[in-house]
Scaffold this motif. Structure first.
Motif, PDB file in Angstrom:
ATOM      1  N   GLY A   1     -28.047  37.457  29.361  1.00 53.54           N
ATOM      2  CA  GLY A   1     -27.668  38.782  28.886  1.00 53.54           C
ATOM      3  C   GLY A   1     -27.106  38.753  27.488  1.00 53.54           C
ATOM      4  N   PHE A   2     -26.370  39.792  27.148  1.00 51.87           N
ATOM      5  CA  PHE A   2     -25.748  39.946  25.836  1.00 51.87           C
ATOM      6  C   PHE A   2     -24.369  39.302  25.855  1.00 51.87           C
ATOM      7  N   PRO A   3     -23.984  38.602  24.798  1.00 46.94           N
ATOM      8  CA  PRO A   3     -24.728  38.255  23.579  1.00 46.94           C
ATOM      9  C   PRO A   3     -25.194  36.797  23.627  1.00 46.94           C
ATOM     10  N   GLU A   4     -25.817  36.412  24.703  1.00 48.16           N
ATOM     11  CA  GLU A   4     -26.130  35.007  24.938  1.00 48.16           C
ATOM     12  C   GLU A   4     -27.569  34.669  24.538  1.00 48.16           C
ATOM     13  N   PHE A   5     -28.022  33.529  24.987  1.00 48.90           N
ATOM     14  CA  PHE A   5     -29.413  33.088  24.860  1.00 48.90           C
ATOM     15  C   PHE A   5     -29.594  32.027  25.930  1.00 48.90           C
ATOM     16  N   TRP A   6     -30.653  31.248  25.893  1.00 53.39           N
ATOM     17  CA  TRP A   6     -30.924  30.333  27.009  1.00 53.39           C
ATOM     18  C   TRP A   6     -29.737  29.446  27.332  1.00 53.39           C
TER      19      TRP A   6
END
Length: 294
Positions: free
Chosen positions: A35-40
């Motif tokens: 989700g926000f504000p993440e990445f893998w």
């Protein structure tokens, strides 16, 4: 046995997604959606645990994030497009069905797919995001939840949210993660990884456009009905953004649902309580896994 992290670029739904893959090539496919504000990287504690249990794990940077494409229009981030990205990943993997695990916005995509394309999913796990119908009612009728969701409306403004997010080398983003999680959840090195992802050209706007598209598209996140396939909801009670009762109300939208609360966890429960989250996810996935998965 530890597995290597494989970095791939996958064509799907007219764009390229950066996808980290891990685990035995012939293992049942599990896709993890951040989700926000993440990445893998937000799934760093889950990837190896699932791979070592025999699953083939795909973890995309969703559109607008990190190393994936960042389409320019707000309309490019409507929920149907986000769901189509995931369906394209299943096609690219050559599988008819997969298990899906989502957190935050990744959970919103998971809910939508479970309602609209249940034939492509074996089962789904949801971390700290309610069923869209439940969230919509809460925003209309529950002042406490509306207050917690102030940022959704702030993100509708042009350019200002990006400016604040970028200000002083993303101090706002780093502070938001540390300020809403248990102390020690995000290390200095973790935040360096996030800052590098946020600094990619177009990333802040792409990330925020998810929120803009959700409110501007007719029907918000889109109509989502009852969920017929198995659902496992995991929920940190100390979530700064979402009321705990939303998890119980979401369970009521599921024909085959289970709910576990984490009393000491926040919105970032999979990073605060990885051992227990992993145990529950593996128990849930094994319910219909082939005998080769241990």
């Amino acid at each position: 046995m530890a597995f290597d992290l494989e970095h791939h670029q996958i064509q799907t739904n007219g764009i390229r997604l950066h996808v980290v893959q891990c685990g035995p090539a012939n293992g049942p496919l599990v896709i993890l959606l951040h989700g926000f504000p993440e990445f893998w990287y937000g799934w760093r504690y889950q990837i190896q645990a699932l791979a070592e249990a025999g699953y083939r794990v795909w973890v995309p940077d969703q559109r607008g994030y990190n190393l994936s494409d960042k389409p320019p229009r707000i309309a490019d981030y409507r929920i149907g497009q986000l769901g189509a990205d995931v369906l394209g990943l299943l096609d690219a993997a050559g599988v008819g069905k997969a298990a899906l695990i989502g957190h935050d916005w990744g959970a919103a995509v998971t809910w939508w797919l479970a309602a609209h394309h249940p034939e492509r999913l074996s089962r789904v796990a949801i971390l700290n995001v309610p069923h869209p119908a439940v969230l919509g009612r809460a925003l209309r009728r529950a002042p406490r939840q509306l207050l917690k969701s102030w940022y959704i409306f702030f993100f509708q403004l042009p350019w200002l949210p990006e400016h604040l997010f970028r200000r002083r080398q993303f101090r706002f983003g780093r502070g938001a993660l540390r300020g809403t999680s248990r102390p020690g959840t995000f290390t200095t090195d973790d935040l360096r990884q996030y800052t590098e992802a946020w600094a990619r050209p177009g990333a802040p706007t792409g990330m925020i456009n998810w929120y803009r598209a959700a409110l501007r598209a007719a029907g918000g996140v889109g109509p989502t009905g009852r969920i017929r396939i198995p659902v496992r909801i995991l929920w940190g009670r100390l979530d700064a953004f979402l009321e705990p009762v939303l998890a119980e109300l979401s369970l009521g939208q599921c024909d085959q649902g289970e709910l576990t609360y984490f009393d000491r966890a926040t919105h970032w429960l999979h990073q605060e309580e990885p051992a227990e989250v992993n145990r529950l996810l593996l128990d849930f996935l094994r319910a219909d896994a082939p005998a080769s998965v241990t």
